[in-house]
Scaffold this motif. Structure first.
Motif, PDB file in Angstrom:
ATOM      1  N   SER A 106       0.865  -1.192   0.000  1.00 24.30           N
ATOM      2  CA  SER A 106       0.000   0.000   0.000  1.00 24.30           C
ATOM      3  C   SER A 106       0.895   1.233   0.000  1.00 24.30           C
ATOM      4  O   SER A 106       0.983   1.949   0.998  1.00 24.30           O
ATOM      5  N   ASP A 107       1.539   1.443  -1.137  1.00 20.90           N
ATOM      6  CA  ASP A 107       2.557   2.489  -1.193  1.00 20.90           C
ATOM      7  C   ASP A 107       2.035   3.805  -1.735  1.00 20.90           C
ATOM      8  O   ASP A 107       2.815   4.711  -2.004  1.00 20.90           O
ATOM      9  N   ALA A 126      -5.024  15.284  -2.944  1.00 23.98           N
ATOM     10  CA  ALA A 126      -3.571  15.185  -2.995  1.00 23.98           C
ATOM     11  C   ALA A 126      -3.157  13.735  -2.801  1.00 23.98           C
ATOM     12  O   ALA A 126      -3.879  12.962  -2.161  1.00 23.98           O
ATOM     13  N   GLY A 127      -2.005  13.390  -3.365  1.00 19.98           N
ATOM     14  CA  GLY A 127      -1.506  12.032  -3.230  1.00 19.98           C
ATOM     15  C   GLY A 127       0.006  12.017  -3.156  1.00 19.98           C
ATOM     16  O   GLY A 127       0.667  12.951  -3.605  1.00 19.98           O
ATOM     17  N   ILE A 128       0.549  10.934  -2.602  1.00 21.90           N
ATOM     18  CA  ILE A 128       1.994  10.813  -2.472  1.00 21.90           C
ATOM     19  C   ILE A 128       2.375   9.341  -2.438  1.00 21.90           C
ATOM     20  O   ILE A 128       1.632   8.508  -1.908  1.00 21.90           O
ATOM     21  N   LYS A 129       3.518   9.025  -3.046  1.00 20.58           N
ATOM     22  CA  LYS A 129       4.068   7.681  -2.937  1.00 20.58           C
ATOM     23  C   LYS A 129       4.949   7.631  -1.705  1.00 20.58           C
ATOM     24  O   LYS A 129       5.630   8.608  -1.368  1.00 20.58           O
ATOM     25  N   THR A 130       4.959   6.488  -1.055  1.00 14.22           N
ATOM     26  CA  THR A 130       5.699   6.390   0.196  1.00 14.22           C
ATOM     27  C   THR A 130       7.179   6.087  -0.008  1.00 14.22           C
ATOM     28  O   THR A 130       7.928   6.019   0.966  1.00 14.22           O
ATOM     29  N   ASP A 131       7.600   5.927  -1.269  1.00 18.10           N
ATOM     30  CA  ASP A 131       8.996   5.567  -1.501  1.00 18.10           C
ATOM     31  C   ASP A 131       9.936   6.758  -1.423  1.00 18.10           C
ATOM     32  O   ASP A 131      11.146   6.618  -1.595  1.00 18.10           O
ATOM     33  N   GLY A 132       9.389   7.930  -1.170  1.00 17.10           N
ATOM     34  CA  GLY A 132      10.234   9.104  -1.026  1.00 17.10           C
ATOM     35  C   GLY A 132      10.800   9.626  -2.328  1.00 17.10           C
ATOM     36  O   GLY A 132      11.688  10.475  -2.324  1.00 17.10           O
ATOM     37  N   GLY A 133      10.262   9.159  -3.436  1.00 14.74           N
ATOM     38  CA  GLY A 133      10.773   9.568  -4.731  1.00 14.74           C
ATOM     39  C   GLY A 133      10.232  10.881  -5.235  1.00 14.74           C
ATOM     40  O   GLY A 133      10.611  11.332  -6.324  1.00 14.74           O
ATOM     41  N   ALA A 182      -6.569   8.033   2.597  1.00 18.88           N
ATOM     42  CA  ALA A 182      -6.725   6.837   1.785  1.00 18.88           C
ATOM     43  C   ALA A 182      -5.383   6.177   1.551  1.00 18.88           C
ATOM     44  O   ALA A 182      -4.340   6.840   1.539  1.00 18.88           O
ATOM     45  N   ALA A 183      -5.411   4.868   1.327  1.00 21.22           N
ATOM     46  CA  ALA A 183      -4.193   4.118   1.043  1.00 21.22           C
ATOM     47  C   ALA A 183      -4.485   3.007   0.058  1.00 21.22           C
ATOM     48  O   ALA A 183      -5.583   2.442   0.039  1.00 21.22           O
ATOM     49  N   GLY A 184      -3.489   2.709  -0.766  1.00 22.30           N
ATOM     50  CA  GLY A 184      -3.631   1.632  -1.733  1.00 22.30           C
ATOM     51  C   GLY A 184      -2.324   1.443  -2.464  1.00 22.30           C
ATOM     52  O   GLY A 184      -1.324   2.070  -2.131  1.00 22.30           O
ATOM     53  N   GLY A 185      -2.342   0.582  -3.463  1.00 20.50           N
ATOM     54  CA  GLY A 185      -1.154   0.372  -4.265  1.00 20.50           C
ATOM     55  C   GLY A 185      -1.317   0.981  -5.640  1.00 20.50           C
ATOM     56  O   GLY A 185      -2.399   0.918  -6.217  1.00 20.50           O
TER      57      GLY A 185
END
Length: 124
Positions: A31-32, A49-56, A98-101
């Motif tokens: 769920s990144d 708004a949205g964000i990826k958790t990989d810090g990219g 919200a969270a998901g992949g």
């Protein structure tokens, strides 16, 4: 068991600021994608708004909030934030975490988990 718990909503006057927080538990690496959505009475839920958790640095903002809202995360605290500045009456809505992949938050993505929502009311 996955839980997303939002806080930080409230009532402010136009031009004011609020910071929403969403503490996540039980999420896995799959769920990144994390984000904020909102729904005003009588309207469809919309991505804010949205964000990826990989810090990219992959982020997304709706045109209506660009330059006013900032999404951020503290992975050590499993917390997602939404800093909202220069609030307008049209920002009034229930805000959901919200969270998901997904591959990118730049396009609509499938939300697997929702928080319970926190109300934001902006008066003129």
């Amino acid at each position: 068991q996955v839980q997303l718990v939002e806080s930080g909503g409230g009532s402010v006057q136009a031009g004011g600021s609020l910071r929403l927080s969403c503490v996540a538990s039980g999420l896995t690496y799959s769920s990144d994608c994390r984000g904020w959505f909102r729904q005003a009475p009588g309207k469809e839920r919309e991505r804010v708004a949205g964000i990826k958790t990989d810090g990219g640095g992959n982020t997304y903002y709706a045109d209506s909030v660009k330059g006013r809202f900032t999404i951020s995360q503290d992975n050590a605290k499993n917390t997602l934030y939404l800093q909202m500045n220069s609030l307008k009456p049209e920002d009034t809505a229930m805000y959901y975490c919200a969270a998901g992949g997904c591959l990118t938050v730049a396009i609509p993505w499938y939300v697997k988990y929702w928080g319970q929502g926190t109300q934001v009311t902006v008066s003129s």
